[in-house]
Every structure is written in structure tokens, then in C-alpha cells.
Design a protein around this motif. Structure first.
Motif, PDB file in Angstrom:
ATOM      1  N   VAL A  61       0.824  -1.223   0.048  1.00 19.78           N
ATOM      2  CA  VAL A  61      -0.105  -0.154  -0.034  1.00 19.78           C
ATOM      3  C   VAL A  61       0.819   1.239  -0.114  1.00 19.78           C
ATOM      4  O   VAL A  61       1.972   1.120   0.280  1.00 19.78           O
ATOM      5  CB  VAL A  61      -1.067   0.070   1.148  1.00 19.78           C
ATOM      6  N   LYS A  62       0.604   2.265  -0.549  1.00 22.66           N
ATOM      7  CA  LYS A  62       1.197   3.613  -0.623  1.00 22.66           C
ATOM      8  C   LYS A  62       1.814   4.062   0.529  1.00 22.66           C
ATOM      9  O   LYS A  62       2.939   4.446   0.465  1.00 22.66           O
ATOM     10  CB  LYS A  62      -0.101   4.701  -0.978  1.00 22.66           C
ATOM     11  N   ASN A  63       1.093   3.962   1.858  1.00 29.74           N
ATOM     12  CA  ASN A  63       1.837   4.451   3.112  1.00 29.74           C
ATOM     13  C   ASN A  63       2.600   3.536   3.990  1.00 29.74           C
ATOM     14  O   ASN A  63       2.694   3.575   5.105  1.00 29.74           O
ATOM     15  CB  ASN A  63       0.718   5.296   3.802  1.00 29.74           C
ATOM     16  N   MET A  64       3.041   2.329   3.429  1.00 31.03           N
ATOM     17  CA  MET A  64       3.622   1.143   4.230  1.00 31.03           C
ATOM     18  C   MET A  64       4.882   1.630   4.451  1.00 31.03           C
ATOM     19  O   MET A  64       5.570   2.374   3.851  1.00 31.03           O
ATOM     20  CB  MET A  64       3.610  -0.220   3.227  1.00 31.03           C
ATOM     21  N   ALA A  65       5.346   1.120   5.710  1.00 30.86           N
ATOM     22  CA  ALA A  65       6.771   1.533   6.140  1.00 30.86           C
ATOM     23  C   ALA A  65       7.910   0.925   5.128  1.00 30.86           C
ATOM     24  O   ALA A  65       7.823  -0.049   4.237  1.00 30.86           O
ATOM     25  CB  ALA A  65       7.164   1.055   7.461  1.00 30.86           C
ATOM     26  N   ALA A  66       8.914   1.575   4.776  1.00 30.04           N
ATOM     27  CA  ALA A  66       9.928   1.092   3.989  1.00 30.04           C
ATOM     28  C   ALA A  66      10.669  -0.273   4.566  1.00 30.04           C
ATOM     29  O   ALA A  66      10.635  -0.395   5.777  1.00 30.04           O
ATOM     30  CB  ALA A  66      11.110   2.338   3.871  1.00 30.04           C
ATOM     31  N   ALA A  67      11.184  -0.991   3.692  1.00 29.13           N
ATOM     32  CA  ALA A  67      11.786  -2.189   4.064  1.00 29.13           C
ATOM     33  C   ALA A  67      13.172  -1.868   5.110  1.00 29.13           C
ATOM     34  O   ALA A  67      13.748  -0.913   4.584  1.00 29.13           O
ATOM     35  CB  ALA A  67      12.367  -3.179   3.104  1.00 29.13           C
ATOM     36  N   MET A  68      13.481  -2.800   6.023  1.00 30.08           N
ATOM     37  CA  MET A  68      14.720  -2.303   6.833  1.00 30.08           C
ATOM     38  C   MET A  68      15.868  -2.990   6.055  1.00 30.08           C
ATOM     39  O   MET A  68      15.597  -4.155   5.469  1.00 30.08           O
ATOM     40  CB  MET A  68      14.593  -2.884   8.151  1.00 30.08           C
ATOM     41  N   PRO A  69      16.981  -2.448   6.223  1.00 34.13           N
ATOM     42  CA  PRO A  69      18.206  -2.933   5.829  1.00 34.13           C
ATOM     43  C   PRO A  69      18.701  -4.279   6.357  1.00 34.13           C
ATOM     44  O   PRO A  69      18.263  -4.681   7.436  1.00 34.13           O
ATOM     45  CB  PRO A  69      19.480  -1.849   6.080  1.00 34.13           C
TER      46      PRO A  69
END
Length: 297
Positions: free
Chosen positions: A289-297
Motif C-alpha cells: 500500500v502507498k503509506n507502508m513503511a520502508a523495508a529495513m536494511p
């Protein structure tokens, strides 16, 4: 004797020239007839300076799709109808399509009110007709004022690689789920491919790192990677947040660093989103979805 031969050659030459002229005129007339028979192109492509290639009708008016039409069904009813009039062409043929369009991408449906409507890649097509002095009037040719209205209306394009669908999530267990992956009803606005087939992310992936797919792709049938590196999205999405990674020699599209997948049990069916509860509820494979959190390194 020489005069007779000369005259014979002259007559033969004149006959050949006349035949060539007749053939040229006939061919020219046939070609003109073919052009006339083809008539105007009922659906064409226009290059918009901002939005790129968009679908238009024969008069140059822009055509749109609706994110709530998750399963090739018209869901624009009631007060929605005057603002978004349906688009239809009876007996559409390849001769009535402009360059770059394929007849196989178009189908006809019947709306709940009994009207015929044309679909493109599964999505019903509409015009935009805003109020002008109290009356709904179709926007002029070349205009794209309906783009991104409500975050659910978009110009129809031939080259989207990401689209949006606004629908109820129904898991492989047949239960309804909300956007928090708890049981309940309510629509979720999520990413699909151009044909409305649901995309997913995997909670165990890392930023730009696919942690699911086997090197021999032996498990790709369960969660197939979304194999593309092309990025064509609705204007309501930030194109710069998309990218691609290479997974054992194949390109996979990403969003905010999350690799994107299909779910095998959806069978590439528009609107199916069974993967939200597989292998168990809880958001193991959430839809992007548009406002999902970015993936973590």
C-alpha cells in the motif's frame, strides 16, 4: 515486313501501358475504399506531456478507470454515474483501434442498470464529466482533469506496471480481513499489476533483498516474483519509491525496498487476494500500500 513487326510491337506496348494504368487506378480506388471502410478509430492513444500515453475516444476525450472496479464490474452507481459516464463501442474490431492497442485487451460487460460498457485489461472505461453551471459536461478533448480524483480514478494507459485496486481482502480461508490483517470488513487500497492481479510483499524480506525465492526457482510457483523492471504508475504514487533488483538473473520490481510477488493460488485472477491469510493470518504476506513503511536494511 519490318513495318508489320513494328506496328505489332507498338500495339502490344500501348496495350501493356493501358493495362498498367487501369491496374494502378483500380488499386488506388481499392485502397481508398479500404481507408473509407475502416472509418474513425473508436479508441486511440494520445501522448500526454505529463501522463504519457493515454487512451482516448475518437473525439480525443480521455478515458478513465476506477480502482473500486476490482473484478471487471462497474461499481460507479448512484451519484457517481453522472460524473463518470460509461464508455462503450458496439462491435469493436481491430480496424477501429488505433496503433499500439490490441483487440484482445478489450471486452464488453453489462452494468447493473443494463447498459453495455467497454473494459480495457479488465477495467471498465469511463469519461469524466464535472459539473459546469449545474450540469455534468464531459471534459474537452485533450483534458485529464479526472486523474487521481479521490485517489481512485486514473487515466487509462496501455503501459502501467502498477495499478491500484480498492477492495475487500478475502483470504484463502474465505474470511474477510482489514488492512491490519485482522478479521473484519472494509476496503483496502492496494497495488496490483496492469490487469488487476494482486501483488504482495514478504515480511521476512529486507531492503532490496528477496529472502524467499530459491536459486532454482523451485518455489516460484507458490509466490512468483513480479518479474519486471519497468515503472509506470498512477500520478498519485511516487515513481521514485519504486525500483528493481536482480534475483538469480531475473528482474523483480520493488516498492520502498520491498520485493513484489504474486500469489500462486490467486491464479492470476483479477481481484483475488487470497494470499493475505497464507500460510496463516497475521500479515506474513501483506499487500503493498502507498503509506507502508520502508523495508529495513
Amino acid at each position: 515486313m519490318k513495318k508489320i513487326k513494328f506496328r505489332s510491337r507498338l500495339v502490344a506496348g500501348c496495350f501493356a501501358a493501358a493495362l498498367l494504368l487501369f491496374t494502378s487506378v483500380a488499386c488506388s480506388k481499392d485502397n481508398q475504399d479500404e481507408v473509407a471502410d475502416a472509418g474513425p478509430k473508436e479508441v486511440q492513444l494520445r501522448n500526454d506531456a505529463t501522463l504519457g500515453s493515454v487512451l482516448i475516444d475518437k473525439d480525443g476525450r480521455t478515458l478513465y478507470s476506477f480502482a473500486n472496479d476490482a473484478t471487471a464490474t462497474n461499481n460507479c452507481t448512484g451519484g457517481c454515474e453522472p460524473v463518470w459516464p460509461i464508455f462503450n463501442v458496439d462491435n469493436l474490431s481491430s480496424e477501429k483501434l488505433g496503433s499500439g492497442l490490441e483487440l484482445s485487451d478489450f471486452k464488453s460487460i453489462t452494468t447493473g442498470s443494463g447498459k453495455k460498457q467497454l473494459t480495457y485489461k479488465g477495467r471498465p472505461l469511463y469519461y469524466y464529466a464535472p459539473l459546469v453551471n449545474g450540469t455534468n459536461v464531459k471534459e474537452d478533448a485533450g483534458k485529464t482533469g479526472g486523474e487521481n480524483i479521490g485517489g481512485v480514478w486514473f487515466v487509462a494507459k496501455p503501459d502501467y506496471t502498477i495499478m491500484l485496486t480498492n477492495a475487500q481482502l478475502v483470504g484463502h480461508d474465505g474470511k474477510n480481513y482489514t488492512s491490519t490483517y485482522t478479521e473484519g470488513t472494509g476496503k483496502t487500497l492496494y497495488f496490483t499489476d496492469a490487469r488487476g492481479v494482486t501483488l504482495y510483499t514478504f515480511k521476512n524480506d529486507k531492503q532490496n533483498k528477496n529472502n524467499f525465492t530459491a536459486a532454482d526457482f523451485s518455489n516460484n510457483g507458490v509466490w512468483p516474483i513480479y518479474e519486471t523492471d519497468k515503472i509506470v504508475v498512477p500520478s498519485g504514487l511516487d515513481k521514485s519509491l519504486f525500483g528493481s533488483i536482480t534475483v538469480f538473473g531475473k528482474k523483480q520490481l520493488t516498492y520502498k525496498g520491498w520485493p513484489l510477488y504474486y500469489f500462486g493460488q490467486d491464479n492470476m485472477v483479477m481481484g483475488s487476494n487470497k494470499g493475505v491469510s497464507y500460510p496463516a493470518p497475521g500479515g506474513i504476506w501483506p499487500v503493498p500500500v502507498k503509506n507502508m513503511a520502508a523495508a529495513m536494511p
